[in-house]
Scaffold this motif. Structure first.
Motif, PDB file in Angstrom:
ATOM      1  N   ASN A 169      48.030   7.272 -15.225  1.00  0.00           N
ATOM      2  CA  ASN A 169      47.393   6.729 -14.161  1.00  0.00           C
ATOM      3  C   ASN A 169      47.305   5.119 -14.604  1.00  0.00           C
ATOM      4  O   ASN A 169      46.128   4.331 -14.118  1.00  0.00           O
ATOM      5  N   LEU A 170      47.959   4.518 -15.501  1.00  0.00           N
ATOM      6  CA  LEU A 170      47.805   3.076 -15.862  1.00  0.00           C
ATOM      7  C   LEU A 170      48.468   2.020 -14.813  1.00  0.00           C
ATOM      8  O   LEU A 170      49.261   2.660 -14.209  1.00  0.00           O
ATOM      9  N   CYS A 171      47.956   0.900 -14.960  1.00  0.00           N
ATOM     10  CA  CYS A 171      48.413   0.019 -13.941  1.00  0.00           C
ATOM     11  C   CYS A 171      48.678  -1.226 -14.856  1.00  0.00           C
ATOM     12  O   CYS A 171      48.039  -1.318 -15.907  1.00  0.00           O
ATOM     13  N   THR A 172      49.445  -2.260 -14.345  1.00  0.00           N
ATOM     14  CA  THR A 172      49.690  -3.561 -14.978  1.00  0.00           C
ATOM     15  C   THR A 172      48.989  -4.567 -14.275  1.00  0.00           C
ATOM     16  O   THR A 172      49.302  -4.893 -13.161  1.00  0.00           O
ATOM     17  N   ASP A 173      48.464  -5.333 -15.221  1.00  0.00           N
ATOM     18  CA  ASP A 173      47.792  -6.725 -14.803  1.00  0.00           C
ATOM     19  C   ASP A 173      48.941  -7.944 -14.684  1.00  0.00           C
ATOM     20  O   ASP A 173      50.104  -7.831 -15.314  1.00  0.00           O
ATOM     21  N   THR A 174      48.670  -9.173 -14.294  1.00  0.00           N
ATOM     22  CA  THR A 174      49.543 -10.241 -14.130  1.00  0.00           C
ATOM     23  C   THR A 174      49.990 -10.565 -15.261  1.00  0.00           C
ATOM     24  O   THR A 174      51.166 -11.223 -15.551  1.00  0.00           O
TER      25      THR A 174
ATOM     26  N   ASP B  94      50.326  -5.304  -8.751  1.00  0.00           N
ATOM     27  CA  ASP B  94      49.629  -5.384 -10.094  1.00  0.00           C
ATOM     28  C   ASP B  94      48.053  -5.165  -9.802  1.00  0.00           C
ATOM     29  O   ASP B  94      47.769  -4.893  -8.569  1.00  0.00           O
ATOM     30  N   CYS B  95      47.372  -4.957 -10.772  1.00  0.00           N
ATOM     31  CA  CYS B  95      46.015  -4.627 -10.877  1.00  0.00           C
ATOM     32  C   CYS B  95      44.992  -5.630 -11.487  1.00  0.00           C
ATOM     33  O   CYS B  95      45.356  -6.560 -12.205  1.00  0.00           O
ATOM     34  N   GLN B  96      43.638  -5.259 -11.511  1.00  0.00           N
ATOM     35  CA  GLN B  96      42.764  -5.985 -12.187  1.00  0.00           C
ATOM     36  C   GLN B  96      42.191  -4.926 -13.260  1.00  0.00           C
ATOM     37  O   GLN B  96      41.483  -3.818 -12.708  1.00  0.00           O
ATOM     38  N   LEU B  97      42.111  -5.174 -14.498  1.00  0.00           N
ATOM     39  CA  LEU B  97      41.937  -4.161 -15.522  1.00  0.00           C
ATOM     40  C   LEU B  97      40.312  -3.859 -15.517  1.00  0.00           C
ATOM     41  O   LEU B  97      39.652  -4.910 -15.429  1.00  0.00           O
ATOM     42  N   LYS B  98      39.952  -2.633 -15.759  1.00  0.00           N
ATOM     43  CA  LYS B  98      38.647  -2.528 -15.830  1.00  0.00           C
ATOM     44  C   LYS B  98      38.244  -2.369 -17.186  1.00  0.00           C
ATOM     45  O   LYS B  98      38.958  -2.213 -18.228  1.00  0.00           O
ATOM     46  N   LYS B  99      36.881  -2.839 -17.561  1.00  0.00           N
ATOM     47  CA  LYS B  99      36.327  -2.743 -18.876  1.00  0.00           C
ATOM     48  C   LYS B  99      35.773  -1.401 -18.931  1.00  0.00           C
ATOM     49  O   LYS B  99      35.641  -0.588 -18.052  1.00  0.00           O
TER      50      LYS B  99
ATOM     51  N   PHE C 208      43.084  -1.793  -7.706  1.00  0.00           N
ATOM     52  CA  PHE C 208      44.118  -2.591  -6.712  1.00  0.00           C
ATOM     53  C   PHE C 208      43.470  -3.290  -5.726  1.00  0.00           C
ATOM     54  O   PHE C 208      42.381  -3.064  -5.183  1.00  0.00           O
ATOM     55  N   GLY C 209      44.139  -4.367  -5.227  1.00  0.00           N
ATOM     56  CA  GLY C 209      43.751  -4.988  -3.993  1.00  0.00           C
ATOM     57  C   GLY C 209      44.479  -3.811  -2.662  1.00  0.00           C
ATOM     58  O   GLY C 209      45.620  -3.558  -2.933  1.00  0.00           O
ATOM     59  N   THR C 210      43.828  -3.660  -1.876  1.00  0.00           N
ATOM     60  CA  THR C 210      44.292  -2.730  -0.739  1.00  0.00           C
ATOM     61  C   THR C 210      43.982  -3.292   0.569  1.00  0.00           C
ATOM     62  O   THR C 210      43.059  -3.836   0.869  1.00  0.00           O
ATOM     63  N   ALA C 211      44.731  -2.821   1.557  1.00  0.00           N
ATOM     64  CA  ALA C 211      44.611  -3.593   2.852  1.00  0.00           C
ATOM     65  C   ALA C 211      45.373  -2.623   3.805  1.00  0.00           C
ATOM     66  O   ALA C 211      46.180  -1.730   3.594  1.00  0.00           O
ATOM     67  N   ARG C 212      45.070  -2.743   5.060  1.00  0.00           N
ATOM     68  CA  ARG C 212      45.558  -2.077   6.284  1.00  0.00           C
ATOM     69  C   ARG C 212      45.782  -3.049   7.403  1.00  0.00           C
ATOM     70  O   ARG C 212      45.128  -3.892   7.649  1.00  0.00           O
ATOM     71  N   ALA C 213      46.934  -2.731   8.030  1.00  0.00           N
ATOM     72  CA  ALA C 213      47.538  -3.806   9.250  1.00  0.00           C
ATOM     73  C   ALA C 213      47.950  -2.914  10.233  1.00  0.00           C
ATOM     74  O   ALA C 213      48.832  -1.881   9.988  1.00  0.00           O
TER      75      ALA C 213
END
Length: 403
Positions: free
Chosen positions: A149-154, A127-132, A163-168
């Motif tokens: 290129n749409l995303c969906t919030d909670t 999921d993502c955080q929608l932008k204003k 989006f939240g991104t991370a590497r491990a």
């Protein structure tokens, strides 16, 4: 004039001013709460992304750990475990745990280390955080108008978002293992022993190893950096032992055994890389080349100061390299002659093919060589001799492996 205006203020004027102040403060609080809420949401996305990345990186290496544990329980040195043995793709293993944590892989999983024992994973939240609109670029506004290129919030609302991104990065740490051989006094100075115990970090893993105890020896850990060694997807058989300056004929000439040879011929070719190059060494040999041996053979010979192969070390190495690490035999003749991945062949010259392993002695056996065809064989025969090509001697058993 100022004094006059002040003198005209009444109680109603003071009440109105107070109301405006309260409303202003309330609006500031609401704006602050909204800002705090968005910051908290962004932090939550990053936290969930990192949790999912950690789980995915560890999951990518879990099947390699299971492979190594299984080898140790079968009496096979887990140093031969490589990611080329793992069924299924590294992305499949990582993605399963990523999805359980609400994230998706962002690209492929990158393996490093000679055995592929270090995995790097990039993820992003599902999921993502929608932008204003005020936060969007012109391109993003165009994407929004055209539903690209749409995303969906909670809450299920779609739009342009972040989006939240991370590497491990995770690494498998395996224990150092060695064999303790059962002596055979009636066969002094000959090839590899007939049976052995496999000891890893002081724990007996074979025979009669306890699986839960053995599993604890193989540790999956999160780390900060990838392994500097490139993972090529196959074992590296042309390095010898670092610091000992042992170089095979194949490395010297650059003639690495060709993959288009029949499997048995590749087995012979890998063994021939070391003919005349290294000495017999009791307990010597690894999946990637010669090594210092151990002390001591039933005849009292020590390989601790000699870089080379014993008989089963040479056959183990040659089969492993020829199969690109898919067949990791144990480092003793007793396990090789009974390995279920091979099949028994009549040990006569007319029945043998290049690459067949030929065994000497009854059960338990005490020596193994590699049939090379034409009545010849490659062997690490005994202390004081180099790896050699010799005339075939009638063996008691023969095993054929298919790569």
């Amino acid at each position: 004039m100022l004094q006059r205006l002040r003198s005209r203020r009444g109680p109603d004027d003071l009440g109105a001013a107070t109301t405006i102040s309260v409303v202003g403060v309330a609006l500031l609080l609401v704006a602050g709460l909204l800002l705090f809420s968005r910051i908290a949401h962004a932090d939550d996305l990053r936290t969930r992304a990192q949790t999912g990345a950690d789980a995915a990186a560890l999951a990518a290496l879990a099947p390699l750990r299971d492979q190594a544990v299984g080898m140790a329980l079968q009496g096979i040195d887990p140093a031969g475990a490589g990611y080329w043995m793992v069924l299924g793709s590294k992305e499949e293993h990582a993605a399963a745990y990523a999805e359980r944590n609400g994230v998706r892989l962002d690209g492929s999983v990158t393996l490093s280390g000679m055995a592929g024992d270090t995995a790097m994973v990039d993820v992003r939240t599902a999921d993502c955080q929608l932008k204003k609109k005020s936060e969007m670029t012109d391109k993003e506004k165009d994407d929004l108008r055209n539903r690209r290129n749409l995303c969906t919030d909670t809450s299920g609302k779609q739009g342009i978002g972040r989006f939240g991104t991370a590497r491990a990065i995770a690494k498998l740490y395996s224990p150092i293992c060695h064999y303790e051989y059962d002596p055979m006094p009636d066969n002094p100075g000959t090839g590899g022993p007939a049976s052995a115990k496999l000891i890893c970090a002081g724990v007996q893993t074979y025979p009669f190893g306890n699986r839960s105890q053995v599993e604890r020896l193989f540790k999956l850990r999160l780390v900060d950096h990838q392994d500097p060694t490139l993972y090529t997807g196959m074992p590296d058989g042309l390095g010898g032992v670092p610091g000992d300056q042992v170089v095979s004929e194949c490395a010297t000439s650059g003639k690495k055994p060709a993959d288009d040879l029949p499997f048995g011929e590749r087995v012979v070719a890998w063994a021939q890389c070391w003919v005349g190059k290294v000495w017999y060494s009791w307990g010597g040999g690894t999946y990637s080349g010669p090594s210092r041996g151990i002390c001591c053979s039933p005849g009292g010979y020590s390989g601790a100061n000699t870089v080379g192969f014993d008989c089963s070390g040479l056959s183990m190495y040659a089969v492993y390299q020829a199969s690109h690490g898919r067949i990791a035999l144990g480092h003793f003749t007793g396990s090789q002659v009974q390995d279920p991945r091979g099949r028994r062949i009549t040990p006569s010259v007319s029945a043998l093919r290049a690459g067949d392993l030929v065994f000497y002695g009854g059960l338990p056996t005490h020596h193994v060589a590699i049939y090379a065809g034409g009545g010849k064989m490659v062997e690490a025969q005994q202390t004081g001799t180099l790896v050699m090509v010799s005339t075939y001697r009638q063996a008691q058993f023969a095993m054929r492996f298919d790569g």
